[in-house]
Motif scaffolding. Structure first.
Motif, PDB file in Angstrom:
ATOM      1  N   GLU A   1      38.249  30.536   8.526  1.00  8.31           N
ATOM      2  CA  GLU A   1      38.309  30.024   9.892  1.00  8.31           C
ATOM      3  C   GLU A   1      37.354  30.805  10.785  1.00  8.31           C
TER       4      GLU A   1
ATOM      5  N   LEU B   1      31.108  17.153  11.846  1.00  6.69           N
ATOM      6  CA  LEU B   1      32.143  18.183  11.855  1.00  6.69           C
ATOM      7  C   LEU B   1      33.396  17.622  12.522  1.00  6.69           C
TER       8      LEU B   1
ATOM      9  N   TYR C   1      40.012  21.547  13.903  1.00  6.43           N
ATOM     10  CA  TYR C   1      38.778  21.646  14.678  1.00  6.43           C
ATOM     11  C   TYR C   1      39.080  21.492  16.158  1.00  6.43           C
TER      12      TYR C   1
ATOM     13  N   ASP D   1      29.778  23.915  17.433  1.00  2.50           N
ATOM     14  CA  ASP D   1      29.922  22.474  17.281  1.00  2.50           C
ATOM     15  C   ASP D   1      28.791  21.844  16.465  1.00  2.50           C
TER      16      ASP D   1
ATOM     17  N   VAL E   1      37.555  20.252   6.148  1.00  4.99           N
ATOM     18  CA  VAL E   1      37.941  20.659   7.501  1.00  4.99           C
ATOM     19  C   VAL E   1      39.389  20.237   7.747  1.00  4.99           C
TER      20      VAL E   1
ATOM     21  N   VAL F   1      37.155  26.271  14.124  1.00  2.00           N
ATOM     22  CA  VAL F   1      37.073  25.353  13.006  1.00  2.00           C
ATOM     23  C   VAL F   1      37.658  26.056  11.785  1.00  2.00           C
TER      24      VAL F   1
END
Length: 310
Positions: free
Chosen positions: A87, A48, A66, A24, A63, A72
């Motif tokens: 990924e 993120l 997530y 994270d 991105v 992610v």
């Protein structure tokens, strides 16, 4: 067109939650797993989250999925020679172990096919294994077998390292600004200050190789006496929030000094940039890894929070 499927995975001796919190923090200023400063750090245009755009070095992506603590996914933008996604996932195995997995699936076309075979694949494989190393450093008890660079990767890394950019002398470089009553030559070059690189300008004096006398140090700036062959010359190393800057000021008094400088100034910019770049790379490779920095910060926070601290 060539289809590529590249998979890396590793079992981590740590609970999935401990690894998930590291995932994270990917791309954050205190990113604990991306292998900077040895490689260009991952930068996104925001936290993120789905929709964030960015990349590392010349590789761009955004991105597209997530799941906090678990997954992610980054897709490459259309129009490039490398089109697909990569990924990173974390999956539990039991209460004390989890598996991290990285998958790259893409199509390469044109010249990028040759670049993938000769360079990109070797660098990609090394970086992913270093991400896994950092996860182990930060979440487990360390890395049993740290990733080793092949001679080919070392050569690619050396060739691709960033180069100093010419700049104006920073306003904060007050020591060199006032060091001479006049100057016949001035220049300045700067490079990005990377995570883990030293913030003390004294650690950067290797740029100049020789052990020149230090005249003064103040406000993140170090001033060196680099007089030679009758020249009165000063060099400044300045550290700020974003850059390390090398500045030079020269005063040529007398015929001998002017003749000498007339020859040397033709090669000075090349030599200054070459030595600056070499030192910048050396200090990046010597810096603690992201995983080591994260573990040190965690231990420091634990010590500071201990009832016995202080």
């Amino acid at each position: 067109m060539t289809a590529i499927c590249n998979v890396h995975e590793r079992v981590i001796d740590a609970p999935v939650a401990a690894v998930g919190v590291l995932l994270d923090r990917l791309s954050a200023p205190n990113d604990p797993i991306f292998p900077a400063p040895a490689w260009p750090r991952m930068c996104l245009d925001g936290p993120l989250a789905v929709g964030a755009d960015g990349g590392h070095g010349r590789i761009r992506y955004h991105v597209t999925a997530y799941e906090p603590g678990r997954r992610v996914r980054f897709d490459t933008p259309p129009g490039g020679g490398l089109r697909g996604y990569h990924e990173l996932t974390v999956a539990p195995l039991d209460a004390e172990h989890c598996r991290v997995r990285h998958v790259l699936e893409c199509e390469v076309r044109g010249l990028v096919r040759l670049q993938w075979t000769c360079a990109i694949r070797h660098i990609h494989d090394t970086m992913i294994e270093e991400i896994f190393d950092n996860i182990e450093r930060a979440a487990a008890d360390g890395v049993t077998r740290p990733t080793r660079w092949s001679p080919w990767v070392r050569l690619l890394h050396r060739l691709a390292w960033a180069r100093p950019q010419a700049s104006t002398r920073p306003a904060a470089a007050q020591l060199i600004r006032t060091s001479l009553d006049r100057t016949d030559y001035e220049d300045a070059y700067r490079m990005e200050l990377l995570p883990g690189q030293p913030r003390d300008p004294a650690a950067w004096t290797g740029i100049l190789r020789d052990a020149f006398p230090v005249l003064a140090q103040a406000g993140g700036e170090l001033l060196l006496d680099v007089n030679t062959a009758g020249l009165t010359a000063r060099a400044s190393i300045l550290i700020d929030e974003r850059y390390v800057t090398l500045s030079t000021a020269v005063k040529a008094d007398g015929l001998r000094a002017r003749l000498y400088w007339g020859l040397v100034k033709r090669v000075h910019p090349f030599m200054a940039r070459t030595m600056f770049r070499r030192t910048h790379r050396r200090l990046a490779l010597a810096a603690p890894s992201a995983g080591e920095r994260s573990r040190t910060a965690s231990l420091g926070a634990s010590t500071a929070g201990s009832p016995n601290a202080g």
